[in-house]
Design a protein around this motif. Structure first.
Motif, PDB file in Angstrom:
ATOM      1  N   LYS A  69       1.692   8.012  -5.634  1.00 23.92           N
ATOM      2  CA  LYS A  69       2.827   8.858  -6.024  1.00 23.92           C
ATOM      3  C   LYS A  69       2.399  10.305  -6.187  1.00 23.92           C
ATOM      4  N   GLN A  83       3.066  16.105  -6.816  1.00 24.11           N
ATOM      5  CA  GLN A  83       3.850  15.030  -6.208  1.00 24.11           C
ATOM      6  C   GLN A  83       3.509  14.953  -4.721  1.00 24.11           C
ATOM      7  N   HIS A  87       6.399  11.727  -0.311  1.00 23.58           N
ATOM      8  CA  HIS A  87       7.504  11.206  -1.108  1.00 23.58           C
ATOM      9  C   HIS A  87       8.675  12.181  -1.076  1.00 23.58           C
ATOM     10  N   TYR A  90      10.259  12.093   2.241  1.00 20.83           N
ATOM     11  CA  TYR A  90      10.987  10.840   2.425  1.00 20.83           C
ATOM     12  C   TYR A  90      12.436  11.034   1.960  1.00 20.83           C
TER      13      TYR A  90
END
Ligand SMILES: [Zn+2]
Length: 230
Positions: A69, A83, A87, A90
């Motif tokens: 993550k 981060q 992600h 996405y």
């Protein structure tokens, strides 16, 4: 300044190495989301798919894998978690997918590191340095979109006509919510979920359950809705 250089690097590479008749580049595309909006750095639309590109301007050593993550940046003696851009991207890809209504296998998420960084862990396949993203795009050689699809997608992005489908999605969510609420209301007020008539207490006349009570629609025999009493 660094950020601008990074962007430029991506723009220039696209201009020099990708045929603009085959690859349409869009910069800083704002997409509406459920909770506001999100901005995509670059979108490249081609017959080989829609590439959603996030540029990341970070210096130092990078540690991070596909499924983590957060990734770690190490610069001199400072360590900082951030981060994973995979992600982040996405989410961008998902938003664009629902706005354009295209299949997930026709979209590629790509993260480009444009700063002076070095990966100290193996880089995921769709994470690259600088201009190397051209190689990733050119590695997709199977046409998966028709000329017309490419045109439609490009003009949707161009005109910002991305809102309607998201609104449609919202309307759909509202619609589903209403059905659930209606069902709950009919349960609360003990109305027949099929025809809306009040449910009345009845008794099973025969069989193994003889004498057992259940709720039956007062619209019987027109409506044969029943609800068992647990
Ligand atoms: Zn009924």
């Amino acid at each position: 300044m660094k950020g601008v250089l990074g962007e430029l690097q991506v723009n220039l590479a696209a201009r020099f190495f990708l045929d603009k008749n085959q690859y349409k580049l869009f910069k800083n595309v704002t997409l509406p989301t459920e909770d506001g909006s999100t901005q995509i750095d670059h979108i490249i639309v081609s017959r080989y798919g829609v590439f959603v590109i996030e540029t990341k301007n970070i210096r130092g050593w990078i540690f991070g894998g596909q499924n983590q993550k957060t990734w770690t940046q190490k610069i001199y003696r400072h360590t900082q978690k951030f981060q994973t851009p995979l992600h982040q991207n996405y989410k961008h890809t998902e938003t664009l997918k629902s706005a354009l209504q295209i299949a997930p296998e026709k979209m590629f998420s790509l993260v480009v590191f444009v700063g002076n960084s070095e990966f100290k862990t193996p880089m995921p396949e769709n994470v690259v340095y600088g201009g190397a993203y051209i190689r990733f795009i050119k590695s997709k050689i199977q046409p998966i979109l028709t000329e017309t699809e490419v045109k439609t997608i490009a003009s949707s992005i161009e005109s910002g006509r991305l809102t309607p489908s998201i609104k449609t999605h919202r309307t759909h969510v509202k619609h589903v919510k209403k059905i659930v609420e209606d069902k709950q209301r009919s349960l609360d007020e003990n109305l027949c979920p099929k025809c809306g008539n009040p449910m009345v207490l009845r008794k099973t006349r025969s069989g193994v359950n003889q004498g057992k009570q259940f709720w039956g629609c007062s619209g019987f025999p027109k409506c044969r809705m029943i609800r068992q009493i647990p």
